[in-house]
Write an enzyme that holds these catalytic residues in place. Structure first.
Site, short mmCIF file in Angstrom:
data_model
loop_
_atom_site.label_atom_id
_atom_site.label_comp_id
_atom_site.label_asym_id
_atom_site.label_seq_id
_atom_site.Cartn_x
_atom_site.Cartn_y
_atom_site.Cartn_z
N SER A 150 1.12 52.78 3.01
CA SER A 150 2.46 52.22 2.99
C SER A 150 2.43 50.72 2.71
CB SER A 150 3.17 52.55 4.30
OG SER A 150 4.52 52.19 4.25
N ASP A 309 4.87 52.40 -1.12
CA ASP A 309 4.95 53.86 -1.30
C ASP A 309 6.40 54.34 -1.38
OD1 ASP A 309 5.34 53.37 1.45
OD2 ASP A 309 4.74 55.39 1.98
N ARG A 312 10.57 53.01 2.15
CA ARG A 312 11.43 52.06 2.84
C ARG A 312 12.23 51.26 1.82
NH1 ARG A 312 8.68 50.51 8.27
NH2 ARG A 312 6.90 51.93 8.32
N THR A 383 10.54 56.69 18.76
CA THR A 383 10.30 55.86 17.58
C THR A 383 9.53 56.64 16.52
OG1 THR A 383 10.16 53.97 19.05
CG2 THR A 383 9.39 53.65 16.80
N GLU A 407 15.77 54.10 11.10
CA GLU A 407 15.02 53.30 12.06
C GLU A 407 15.09 51.85 11.63
OE1 GLU A 407 10.96 54.57 12.14
OE2 GLU A 407 10.56 53.99 10.07
#
Length: 595
Positions: A150, A309, A312, A383, A407
């Protein structure tokens, strides 16, 4: 240590072998201990570690060992594994010194499954992480693997695992896989045969099929196509040297949005991430310097940034004074949550009592405030999207409508087609939301203010300290659990009374009649939440993938209390007290977040 070294010397690629030989020749005992003294722990997040030699690093051998264990676990769980198969994707990461790369690791993982007669859908090219969970559900597969680290530093790589439901694994699968990895450390004869795997009839490429099906699926969330076609909003996009460029371009095309301007220096995959210190859009302005420059040049008012990646998304907007506002994950969560509900209402799709939105427990409570007023359901999870994805699947199977999940770490699930965070679909949906609002002469910042005015201001302040010493972390949290005596937590902080404490490490929750937490607990990670009398909420937790102690704070005001300056000052004072009284950074030698 010698036994581990011998095994790697026998089974590794030439570059890894050379690194180990050099360490042995130099007598670098400490470095060898660091490489071979421990083994990476497989958890719900899979694996994440630096690429290099040894059992503590990501390399050919540890990938093979991990995949052998995972394959055996799947054989135990699925009698039809050889009929259904698995999917494997990878990003563009590579480590020249050790010869490791995401593509190499993905191919070796494929070789392991193929050696057991399991069909493998191996993407032929780099792909965003969300395409792996999407493909699992689309093709009805047993599981999936994404090789990616990531937004971690360039030296790192990772191994992320998804279950047949398209969500990341949760307990007890992590323990089961970890156990079978330990039972299958000796490489199987065909596990190294990457070339043979590529030629196998069991190997299939899902790229074109998944690409077509994914963009057809997310188009269901395009409700303003005519607005998009006519939109004059100019948008800049950066993929931060990752995989996102072509996919976000395709998503905009699927929504009939004008293509965003691409930051040329960052649009192509580059494992060196040469233009940024950290390839993480969550770090804010430092990653967006080139985007700001291009936006100013092209007259664009919106910037979209994916992490490497592309799961997000960060968003920035130019203000009237010329300065840029980078929205926090919580602020963008408020905007997207509001937007998804508006779109649902526009479609007239039934009773809001069947509608759900989800957020992690450390994220803003703004969705809860919206849900209370609008009549839909809001749920908190632990989480991580592994919890939200699995809960979303449960709700969908009950016939419920899961509109949105998010999140605070800039992760958004805007479509149930992917039960994980997805920065590609989120980018297109933000593009459409921005285009629609522009027809009303409303900016994203203005709309965010309108949301807070209607549902109550939710002021957040999140950050972290860096700490590499596990003993220090343990002492810090144990002090909070035994604050004025055994099993006593703080009753105030900075003069503000603590109303409630929830400790998801020990399972304690002061608000429950039996004092037992409702959310799942984990003794392997630290997490304590304090609720204060002034409407403040603060969570302290350790990271599962980085040497960080994170804190998440929020002040939730009632609708009508719009003195933002006062609210921010009140939260700042509370955070300062939490840092001094609870973290004690000087005493514990904690490093603050880099500027």
């Amino acid at each position: 240590c010698r036994g581990h070294v011998h095994r790697v010397l026998c089974c590794c690629n030439p570059k890894t072998l050379a690194l180990v030989k050099d360490l042995v020749k130099e007598g670098s005992v400490e470095k060898l201990k660091k490489c071979f003294g421990t083994r990476m722990e497989f958890g719900t997040a899979g694996l994440r570690a630096p690429m290099g030699p040894g059992t503590s690093c990501m390399n050919d051998l540890t990938i093979i060992q991990t995949t052998q264990g995972f394959c055996c676990y799947l054989e135990h769980c699925f009698s039809d594994l050889q009929d259904r198969g698995v999917v494997i994707g990878f990003d563009a990461r590579a480590h020249t010194a050790s010869g490791g790369s995401s593509k190499r690791f993905a191919t070796l993982a494929a070789a392991v499954f193929i050696s057991r007669g399991v069909p493998v859908y191996l993407f032929s090219d780099i792909t965003p992480t969300p395409f792996v969970p999407f493909t699992i559900v689309h093709l009805g597969l047993c599981a999936g693997i994404m090789v990616t680290a990531s937004h971690n530093p360039k030296e790192d790589n990772g191994y992320k695992v998804y279950w047949e439901n398209g969500a990341q694994i949760i307990p007890p699968h992590d323990k089961g896989i970890s156990t079978t990895i330990e039972e299958n450390l000796e490489p199987w004869p065909q596990s190294w045969d990457a070339d043979g795997a590529i030629q196998s009839p069991l190997l299939k490429d899902p790229y074109q099929d998944a690409h077509k099906a994914y963009f057809a699926a997310i188009q269901k969330h395009c409700l303003h196509r005519d607005v998009n076609k006519k939109s004059e909003v100019k948008i800049v996009h950066t993929s931060v040297h990752g995989v996102g460029h072509s996919f976000v371009q395709a998503a905009f095309e699927a929504f009939d949005l004008h293509p965003p301007f691409a930051v040329q220096e960052q649009k192509d995959p580059d494992p060196e991430f040469p233009t940024v210190k950290y390839p993480n859009p969550e770090e804010g302005e430092g990653v967006l310097t080139l985007s700001f420059a291009l936006a100013d040049k092209e007259g664009a008012a919106i910037i979209l940034a994916n992490d490497p990646d592309a799961d997000r998304l960060a968003v920035a907007e130019k203000q009237k004074g010329g300065q840029w506002t980078v929205f926090s994950g919580n602020e963008l969560g408020a905007l997207l949550g509001w937007w998804m509900f508006q779109c649902w209402k526009q479609n007239g799709e039934g009773d809001p009592k069947d509608v759900y939105m989800l957020a992690s427990t450390v994220s803003s409570k703004i969705l809860r405030a919206i849900a209370l007023k609008e009549g839909f359901h809001f749920e908190e999870t632990l989480t991580g999207f592994k919890w939200m994805g699995n809960r979303a699947k449960d709700l969908l199977e009950q016939g419920k409508k899961v509109l949105f999940a998010f999140e605070e770490a800039i992760g958004y699930m805007c479509s149930p087609a992917v039960l994980d965070k997805d920065g590609v679909s989120a980018a297109a949906i933000v593009g459409e939301m921005t285009s629609y609002l522009s027809t009303k002469k409303i900016t994203l910042s203005q709309q965010l203010k309108a949301i807070y005015e209607e549902y109550g201001y939710h002021i957040t302040k999140n950050s972290y300290f860096i700490c590499h010493d596990q003993d220090t972390i343990h002492r810090l949290f144990e002090r909070l659990r035994n604050y004025t005596g055994p099993s006593t937590y703080p009753t105030e902080c900075g003069g503000v009374v603590v109303l409630a404490v929830r400790d998801l490490t020990t399972g304690y929750d002061s608000t429950q009649p039996d004092k037992k937490a409702i959310l799942p607990t984990s003794k392997s990670s630290q997490m304590i939440t304090f609720t204060f009398a002034n409407g403040g909420v603060a969570t302290m937790r350790t990271s599962g993938t980085e040497p960080k102690i994170k804190y998440y704070t929020e002040l939730c005001a009632a609708p009508g209390n719009s003195d933002v300056t006062h609210l921010k000052a009140e939260l700042d004072n509370l955070v300062d007290a939490i840092i001094e009284d609870f973290f004690q950074p000087k005493k514990n030698n904690l490093q603050p977040r880099p500027e």
